[in-house]
Design a protein around this motif. Structure first.
Motif, PDB file in Angstrom:
ATOM      1  N   UNK A   1       0.869  -1.105   0.066  1.00 53.97           N
ATOM      2  CA  UNK A   1      -0.032   0.052   0.141  1.00 53.97           C
ATOM      3  C   UNK A   1       0.892   1.274  -0.175  1.00 53.97           C
ATOM      4  N   UNK A   2       0.123   2.378  -0.468  1.00 51.84           N
ATOM      5  CA  UNK A   2       1.100   3.626  -0.289  1.00 51.84           C
ATOM      6  C   UNK A   2       1.689   3.889   1.129  1.00 51.84           C
ATOM      7  N   UNK A   3       2.905   4.570   1.144  1.00 48.17           N
ATOM      8  CA  UNK A   3       3.517   4.760   2.265  1.00 48.17           C
ATOM      9  C   UNK A   3       4.392   3.597   3.056  1.00 48.17           C
ATOM     10  N   UNK A   4       4.289   2.498   2.547  1.00 52.15           N
ATOM     11  CA  UNK A   4       5.075   1.272   2.823  1.00 52.15           C
ATOM     12  C   UNK A   4       6.353   1.235   2.053  1.00 52.15           C
ATOM     13  N   UNK A   5       7.383   0.558   2.925  1.00 51.01           N
ATOM     14  CA  UNK A   5       8.600   0.664   2.565  1.00 51.01           C
ATOM     15  C   UNK A   5       8.783   0.089   0.993  1.00 51.01           C
ATOM     16  N   UNK A   6       7.900  -0.800   0.812  1.00 54.33           N
ATOM     17  CA  UNK A   6       8.082  -1.757  -0.663  1.00 54.33           C
ATOM     18  C   UNK A   6       7.113  -1.114  -1.559  1.00 54.33           C
ATOM     19  N   UNK A   7       6.358  -0.112  -1.205  1.00 48.95           N
ATOM     20  CA  UNK A   7       5.310   0.378  -2.318  1.00 48.95           C
ATOM     21  C   UNK A   7       6.272   1.181  -3.498  1.00 48.95           C
TER      22      UNK A   7
ATOM     23  N   UNK B   1      -6.529  -3.361 -10.689  1.00 48.41           N
ATOM     24  CA  UNK B   1      -7.166  -4.240  -9.576  1.00 48.41           C
ATOM     25  C   UNK B   1      -6.865  -3.840  -8.305  1.00 48.41           C
ATOM     26  N   UNK B   2      -7.786  -4.415  -7.475  1.00 51.41           N
ATOM     27  CA  UNK B   2      -7.202  -4.488  -6.055  1.00 51.41           C
ATOM     28  C   UNK B   2      -6.330  -5.776  -5.898  1.00 51.41           C
ATOM     29  N   UNK B   3      -5.278  -5.395  -5.424  1.00 50.97           N
ATOM     30  CA  UNK B   3      -4.334  -6.566  -5.306  1.00 50.97           C
ATOM     31  C   UNK B   3      -3.911  -6.784  -3.671  1.00 50.97           C
ATOM     32  N   UNK B   4      -3.797  -8.093  -3.331  1.00 47.66           N
ATOM     33  CA  UNK B   4      -3.280  -8.464  -1.929  1.00 47.66           C
ATOM     34  C   UNK B   4      -2.420  -9.705  -2.105  1.00 47.66           C
ATOM     35  N   UNK B   5      -1.655  -9.854  -0.924  1.00 47.74           N
ATOM     36  CA  UNK B   5      -0.774 -10.971  -0.948  1.00 47.74           C
ATOM     37  C   UNK B   5      -1.555 -12.101  -0.258  1.00 47.74           C
TER      38      UNK B   5
ATOM     39  N   UNK C   1       6.915  10.214  -3.974  1.00 41.31           N
ATOM     40  CA  UNK C   1       5.918   9.388  -4.676  1.00 41.31           C
ATOM     41  C   UNK C   1       5.559   8.099  -3.899  1.00 41.31           C
ATOM     42  N   UNK C   2       6.045   7.837  -2.961  1.00 44.44           N
ATOM     43  CA  UNK C   2       5.668   6.483  -2.121  1.00 44.44           C
ATOM     44  C   UNK C   2       4.438   7.048  -1.256  1.00 44.44           C
ATOM     45  N   UNK C   3       4.224   8.160  -1.222  1.00 46.11           N
ATOM     46  CA  UNK C   3       3.027   8.552  -0.167  1.00 46.11           C
ATOM     47  C   UNK C   3       1.646   8.426  -1.007  1.00 46.11           C
ATOM     48  N   UNK C   4       1.637   8.428  -2.258  1.00 48.03           N
ATOM     49  CA  UNK C   4       0.624   8.679  -3.277  1.00 48.03           C
ATOM     50  C   UNK C   4      -0.141   7.152  -3.820  1.00 48.03           C
ATOM     51  N   UNK C   5      -1.460   7.258  -3.701  1.00 48.19           N
ATOM     52  CA  UNK C   5      -2.012   6.041  -4.295  1.00 48.19           C
ATOM     53  C   UNK C   5      -2.303   6.406  -5.669  1.00 48.19           C
ATOM     54  N   UNK C   6      -2.817   5.343  -6.453  1.00 51.61           N
ATOM     55  CA  UNK C   6      -2.988   5.582  -8.044  1.00 51.61           C
ATOM     56  C   UNK C   6      -3.823   6.701  -8.260  1.00 51.61           C
ATOM     57  N   UNK C   7      -5.001   7.078  -7.479  1.00 53.74           N
ATOM     58  CA  UNK C   7      -5.829   7.996  -7.674  1.00 53.74           C
ATOM     59  C   UNK C   7      -5.091   9.344  -7.821  1.00 53.74           C
ATOM     60  N   UNK C   8      -4.152   9.370  -6.823  1.00 51.21           N
ATOM     61  CA  UNK C   8      -3.399  10.813  -6.742  1.00 51.21           C
ATOM     62  C   UNK C   8      -2.759  10.829  -8.064  1.00 51.21           C
ATOM     63  N   UNK C   9      -1.830  10.023  -8.287  1.00 49.46           N
ATOM     64  CA  UNK C   9      -1.355  10.094  -9.666  1.00 49.46           C
ATOM     65  C   UNK C   9      -2.111  10.320 -11.026  1.00 49.46           C
ATOM     66  N   UNK C  10      -3.200   9.948 -10.967  1.00 50.28           N
ATOM     67  CA  UNK C  10      -4.291  10.177 -11.894  1.00 50.28           C
ATOM     68  C   UNK C  10      -4.947  11.678 -11.904  1.00 50.28           C
ATOM     69  N   UNK C  11      -4.837  12.143 -10.702  1.00 50.76           N
ATOM     70  CA  UNK C  11      -5.252  13.506 -10.576  1.00 50.76           C
ATOM     71  C   UNK C  11      -4.057  14.468 -11.190  1.00 50.76           C
ATOM     72  N   UNK C  12      -2.905  14.053 -10.737  1.00 44.58           N
ATOM     73  CA  UNK C  12      -1.675  15.143 -11.272  1.00 44.58           C
ATOM     74  C   UNK C  12      -1.585  14.796 -12.774  1.00 44.58           C
ATOM     75  N   UNK C  13      -1.949  13.652 -13.435  1.00 47.03           N
ATOM     76  CA  UNK C  13      -1.891  13.542 -14.883  1.00 47.03           C
ATOM     77  C   UNK C  13      -3.018  14.523 -15.472  1.00 47.03           C
ATOM     78  N   UNK C  14      -4.100  14.633 -14.837  1.00 48.60           N
ATOM     79  CA  UNK C  14      -5.100  15.051 -15.286  1.00 48.60           C
ATOM     80  C   UNK C  14      -4.721  16.718 -15.257  1.00 48.60           C
TER      81      UNK C  14
END
Length: 309
Positions: free
Chosen positions: A180-186, A197-201, A282-295
């Motif tokens: 998820x956003x904010x995690x070390x591996x994001x 998609x919604x993704x989970x381990x 960048x690691x703090x943003x979810x995909x919706x935020x990236x989409x808003x930036x692109x818009x």
């Protein structure tokens, strides 16, 4: 449609001895180039198939079937399976393996010999099993470690009929895909997978269930398709922002997106318009935020760059 076997009476799956016998017959030596680590434990196959939650009316896409261990398990649970295999030797042998171990289910299998990075809906339709009523609706696969992320993203991009799936990948890759956003591996894989998609381990698989045994554990990643966060800009435009944001992940977005926007002030303007603090990384943003930036980048006349695969 030909129905799968009665789940109340589990059919035998390939044992370690079966896998080695097939490999000897084919004079097959697993290669790192094609990521060939074959599952030799029937219980692991049953675990994967159960976790995938495929139904008897579903058409499953399997990438990298190898000698057919998972293929047989999928044929027991699903209505049909299309397998994509880059190795010409194992691709040619797979239909006979199904005929030998699942007689009567031959019409439920389609095999495409080719690179998974080149598959399209049309190429899969050309080998569609007679038992399938449409294109694949689920992806279940033991993906080669070295190409797992691009293969998964390519399949999601090219095959909108895929509604859900379960893939086995290198464990650290599984962590990145599901982070998820904010995690070390994001990072880039996490954000791009979330576009689709919604993704989970969904679990961890040990090394000893494979032949040859890999050095590290594998992870199961489950996904469920959802609508992308925007229709206002293209996936390519959003992914260009994602790539730029993580190219220099220690930098703030104002600095990281300067190349994409043309300058740091232009990047800051697009960020503020999107409701994002320019000092954020960048690691703090979810995909919706990236989409808003692109818009807002498009609204400001920013063309951006082509995203990496």
């Amino acid at each position: 449609m030909v129905q799968p076997f009665d789940a109340a009476v589990p059919a035998p799956l390939l044992s370690a001895a079966d896998v080695r016998r097939l490999a000897a017959e084919l004079d097959l030596r697993p290669t790192k180039q094609w990521g060939q680590n074959f599952v030799i434990d029937p219980n692991t196959i049953r675990r994967i198939v159960a976790a995938a939650e495929v139904g008897p009316e579903e058409h499953v896409l399997e990438i990298g079937p190898g000698l057919g261990s998972l293929t047989l398990g999928l044929l027991d649970a699903a209505g049909a399976v299309t397998a994509v295999e880059i190795d010409p030797v194992t691709a040619a042998r797979l239909p006979r393996t199904v005929a030998e171990h699942r007689p009567g289910r031959e019409s439920a299998l389609g095999v495409l010999h080719g690179d998974a990075m080149t598959i399209t809906a049309q190429s899969l339709d050309a080998v569609r099993p007679a038992a399938a009523q449409g294109g694949p609706t689920a992806l279940v696969a033991n993906l080669p470690y070295n190409v797992a992320v691009p293969v998964l993203l390519h399949a999601l991009a090219e095959l909108p009929e895929l509604r859900h799936g379960l893939v086995m990948v290198q464990d650290e890759v599984a962590d990145r895909l599901a982070a998820p956003p904010g995690s070390r591996t994001y990072g880039v894989p996490s954000a791009k997978a979330a576009w689709y998609a919604e993704v989970r381990k969904a679990g961890v698989i040990g090394t000893q269930v494979f032949w040859p045994a890999p050095r590290i554990h594998s992870g199961l990643v489950a996904f469920t398709r959802r609508e992308p966060p925007t229709q206002a800009v293209s996936r390519a435009e959003v992914f260009a922002v994602v790539d730029a944001a993580f190219a220099q992940r220690r930098k703030t977005l104002r600095a990281a997106l300067a190349g994409w926007a043309g300058s740091a002030p232009a990047a800051e303007e697009a960020l503020r318009a999107a409701g994002v603090d320019p000092r954020t990384r960048g690691e703090a943003l979810d995909i919706a935020a990236f989409a808003r930036i692109a818009e807002h980048g498009r609204a400001a006349g920013i063309e951006g760059t082509e995203p990496r695969v």
